[in-house]
Design a protein around this motif. Sequence first.
Motif, PDB file in Angstrom:
ATOM      1  N   CYS A 131     -27.642   9.118  39.430  1.00 57.02           N
ATOM      2  CA  CYS A 131     -28.576   8.614  40.518  1.00 57.02           C
ATOM      3  C   CYS A 131     -30.066   8.777  40.335  1.00 57.02           C
ATOM      4  CB  CYS A 131     -27.965   9.338  41.791  1.00 57.02           C
ATOM      5  SG  CYS A 131     -26.306   8.564  42.345  1.00 57.02           S
ATOM      6  N   THR A 132     -30.876   7.764  40.529  1.00 57.60           N
ATOM      7  CA  THR A 132     -32.320   7.833  40.094  1.00 57.60           C
ATOM      8  C   THR A 132     -33.085   7.271  41.330  1.00 57.60           C
ATOM      9  OG1 THR A 132     -31.894   7.454  37.822  1.00 57.60           O
ATOM     10  CG2 THR A 132     -34.124   7.222  38.341  1.00 57.60           C
ATOM     11  N   VAL A 133     -33.843   8.184  41.956  1.00 62.71           N
ATOM     12  CA  VAL A 133     -35.009   7.427  42.712  1.00 62.71           C
ATOM     13  C   VAL A 133     -36.126   6.962  41.864  1.00 62.71           C
ATOM     14  CG1 VAL A 133     -36.217   8.310  44.951  1.00 62.71           C
ATOM     15  CG2 VAL A 133     -33.831   9.183  44.737  1.00 62.71           C
ATOM     16  N   GLU A 134     -36.024   5.805  41.851  1.00 61.45           N
ATOM     17  CA  GLU A 134     -37.108   5.301  41.141  1.00 61.45           C
ATOM     18  C   GLU A 134     -38.662   5.252  41.895  1.00 61.45           C
ATOM     19  OE1 GLU A 134     -35.491   1.469  40.071  1.00 61.45           O
ATOM     20  OE2 GLU A 134     -34.201   2.591  38.278  1.00 61.45           O
ATOM     21  N   HIS A 135     -38.409   5.059  43.225  1.00 67.27           N
ATOM     22  CA  HIS A 135     -39.694   5.058  43.885  1.00 67.27           C
ATOM     23  C   HIS A 135     -39.120   5.370  45.314  1.00 67.27           C
ATOM     24  CE1 HIS A 135     -43.678   3.664  45.577  1.00 67.27           C
ATOM     25  NE2 HIS A 135     -42.882   3.185  46.635  1.00 67.27           N
ATOM     26  N   ALA A 136     -39.961   6.108  46.144  1.00 70.10           N
ATOM     27  CA  ALA A 136     -39.859   6.315  47.615  1.00 70.10           C
ATOM     28  C   ALA A 136     -40.996   6.505  48.113  1.00 70.10           C
ATOM     29  CB  ALA A 136     -39.073   7.782  47.726  1.00 70.10           C
ATOM     30  N   GLY A 137     -41.320   5.202  48.968  1.00 68.41           N
ATOM     31  CA  GLY A 137     -42.705   5.378  49.511  1.00 68.41           C
ATOM     32  C   GLY A 137     -42.445   5.576  51.156  1.00 68.41           C
ATOM     33  N   GLY A 138     -43.362   4.979  51.906  1.00 67.71           N
ATOM     34  CA  GLY A 138     -43.543   5.356  53.335  1.00 67.71           C
ATOM     35  C   GLY A 138     -42.327   4.700  54.031  1.00 67.71           C
ATOM     36  N   ALA A 139     -41.967   3.487  53.594  1.00 68.45           N
ATOM     37  CA  ALA A 139     -41.015   2.401  54.151  1.00 68.45           C
ATOM     38  C   ALA A 139     -39.716   2.090  53.402  1.00 68.45           C
ATOM     39  CB  ALA A 139     -41.681   1.453  54.812  1.00 68.45           C
ATOM     40  N   LEU A 140     -39.921   1.956  51.735  1.00 69.67           N
ATOM     41  CA  LEU A 140     -39.202   1.394  51.002  1.00 69.67           C
ATOM     42  C   LEU A 140     -38.580   2.528  50.017  1.00 69.67           C
ATOM     43  CD1 LEU A 140     -40.310  -2.276  50.551  1.00 69.67           C
ATOM     44  CD2 LEU A 140     -38.400  -1.419  51.741  1.00 69.67           C
ATOM     45  N   ALA A 141     -37.587   2.475  49.493  1.00 69.55           N
ATOM     46  CA  ALA A 141     -37.150   3.191  48.410  1.00 69.55           C
ATOM     47  C   ALA A 141     -36.530   2.459  47.297  1.00 69.55           C
ATOM     48  CB  ALA A 141     -36.458   4.445  48.820  1.00 69.55           C
ATOM     49  N   ASN A 142     -36.462   2.512  46.039  1.00 73.26           N
ATOM     50  CA  ASN A 142     -35.704   1.802  44.914  1.00 73.26           C
ATOM     51  C   ASN A 142     -34.768   3.018  44.314  1.00 73.26           C
ATOM     52  OD1 ASN A 142     -37.912   0.134  45.755  1.00 73.26           O
ATOM     53  ND2 ASN A 142     -37.871  -0.794  43.851  1.00 73.26           N
ATOM     54  N   LEU A 143     -33.697   2.717  44.315  1.00 72.76           N
ATOM     55  CA  LEU A 143     -32.662   3.483  43.668  1.00 72.76           C
ATOM     56  C   LEU A 143     -31.578   3.053  42.844  1.00 72.76           C
ATOM     57  CD1 LEU A 143     -31.575   4.939  47.267  1.00 72.76           C
ATOM     58  CD2 LEU A 143     -33.453   5.756  46.029  1.00 72.76           C
ATOM     59  N   ARG A 144     -31.201   3.743  41.706  1.00 70.41           N
ATOM     60  CA  ARG A 144     -30.226   3.267  40.874  1.00 70.41           C
ATOM     61  C   ARG A 144     -29.079   3.747  40.786  1.00 70.41           C
ATOM     62  NH1 ARG A 144     -30.051  -0.561  37.503  1.00 70.41           N
ATOM     63  NH2 ARG A 144     -29.103  -0.291  35.321  1.00 70.41           N
ATOM     64  N   GLY A 145     -28.060   3.552  40.336  1.00 72.34           N
ATOM     65  CA  GLY A 145     -26.781   4.360  40.378  1.00 72.34           C
ATOM     66  C   GLY A 145     -26.039   3.875  39.053  1.00 72.34           C
ATOM     67  N   GLU A 146     -25.699   4.917  38.429  1.00 70.89           N
ATOM     68  CA  GLU A 146     -25.000   4.215  36.919  1.00 70.89           C
ATOM     69  C   GLU A 146     -23.782   4.752  36.616  1.00 70.89           C
ATOM     70  OE1 GLU A 146     -28.709   3.367  33.890  1.00 70.89           O
ATOM     71  OE2 GLU A 146     -28.715   5.267  34.844  1.00 70.89           O
ATOM     72  N   LEU A 147     -22.759   4.472  36.701  1.00 67.65           N
ATOM     73  CA  LEU A 147     -21.513   4.890  36.345  1.00 67.65           C
ATOM     74  C   LEU A 147     -20.946   4.687  34.924  1.00 67.65           C
ATOM     75  CD1 LEU A 147     -19.631   3.438  39.668  1.00 67.65           C
ATOM     76  CD2 LEU A 147     -19.823   5.997  39.039  1.00 67.65           C
ATOM     77  N   THR A 148     -20.649   5.877  34.353  1.00 69.27           N
ATOM     78  CA  THR A 148     -20.553   5.953  32.742  1.00 69.27           C
ATOM     79  C   THR A 148     -19.471   6.843  32.411  1.00 69.27           C
ATOM     80  OG1 THR A 148     -22.232   7.552  32.315  1.00 69.27           O
ATOM     81  CG2 THR A 148     -22.785   5.207  32.194  1.00 69.27           C
ATOM     82  N   ASP A 149     -18.888   6.672  31.382  1.00 59.58           N
ATOM     83  CA  ASP A 149     -18.009   7.591  30.991  1.00 59.58           C
ATOM     84  C   ASP A 149     -18.497   9.165  30.501  1.00 59.58           C
ATOM     85  OD1 ASP A 149     -14.838   7.729  29.669  1.00 59.58           O
ATOM     86  OD2 ASP A 149     -16.179   8.776  28.436  1.00 59.58           O
ATOM     87  N   TRP A 150     -17.800   9.873  31.168  1.00 59.26           N
ATOM     88  CA  TRP A 150     -18.495  11.392  31.182  1.00 59.26           C
ATOM     89  C   TRP A 150     -18.505  11.549  29.424  1.00 59.26           C
ATOM     90  CZ3 TRP A 150     -20.516  13.934  34.853  1.00 59.26           C
ATOM     91  CH2 TRP A 150     -20.826  15.445  34.597  1.00 59.26           C
ATOM     92  N   ASP A 151     -17.674  11.540  28.845  1.00 61.13           N
ATOM     93  CA  ASP A 151     -17.989  11.862  27.293  1.00 61.13           C
ATOM     94  C   ASP A 151     -18.528  10.964  26.366  1.00 61.13           C
ATOM     95  OD1 ASP A 151     -16.433  14.520  28.114  1.00 61.13           O
ATOM     96  OD2 ASP A 151     -14.549  13.034  27.998  1.00 61.13           O
ATOM     97  N   THR A 152     -18.376   9.761  26.606  1.00 60.27           N
ATOM     98  CA  THR A 152     -18.908   8.810  25.446  1.00 60.27           C
ATOM     99  C   THR A 152     -20.144   8.078  26.204  1.00 60.27           C
ATOM    100  OG1 THR A 152     -17.533   6.779  26.456  1.00 60.27           O
ATOM    101  CG2 THR A 152     -16.510   8.316  24.881  1.00 60.27           C
ATOM    102  N   GLY A 153     -20.385   8.309  27.520  1.00 62.80           N
ATOM    103  CA  GLY A 153     -21.549   7.379  27.996  1.00 62.80           C
ATOM    104  C   GLY A 153     -21.141   5.778  28.102  1.00 62.80           C
TER     105      GLY A 153
END
Length: 184
Positions: A131-153
Amino acid sequence: MQPSVPFTPADVQRSLGILRDVGFANSVHRAPVAIAMDPLPPVNARGGRTVPPEGWRAVYMVVVGEDMCNHMKNLHGGAAATLVDTVTSVTLALLATDSFWGYPMISGVTAALDMTYYDAAPLGTKMRLTCTVEHAGGALANLRGELTDWDTGKPYASGTHIKTWRDLRPKSKPKAEVKDKAKM
């Protein structure tokens, strides 16, 4: 255009049967295990936290459980979306302060959630949810979540999550206004 053909009794039985087989909601919120996060950015002069240009990350481990799966025993898209939605929100909440994405509206509310699915994650798959918080301002936040294989990516799904927040705490009234009300 709205659907205009009513369900036949057989269609009702068929659709309800499929819905009864999707049982992912029971464990999806208990599944993530927090593994690691970037160091918390310090509180800035405005009382918030400045997210670094490369974003702020946290990693979770999730094993695909039976009640997260579709009838083919792969991670259901709705379970993946729920994981991205809730775990990116929890990640944002880690950055909260009293005056920045905090209570009573901790981590805000979803304005948009956009998922992309790459491949099936079979039952028992050990996944990394980054999970990446790409930006968090006073009213908006842009987040990203990436589901990948634990071992291989190997990528299974990813999502972008936009959240909105506002400070809902009662505002203190200026002293002059308080004095004027006392005269009434």
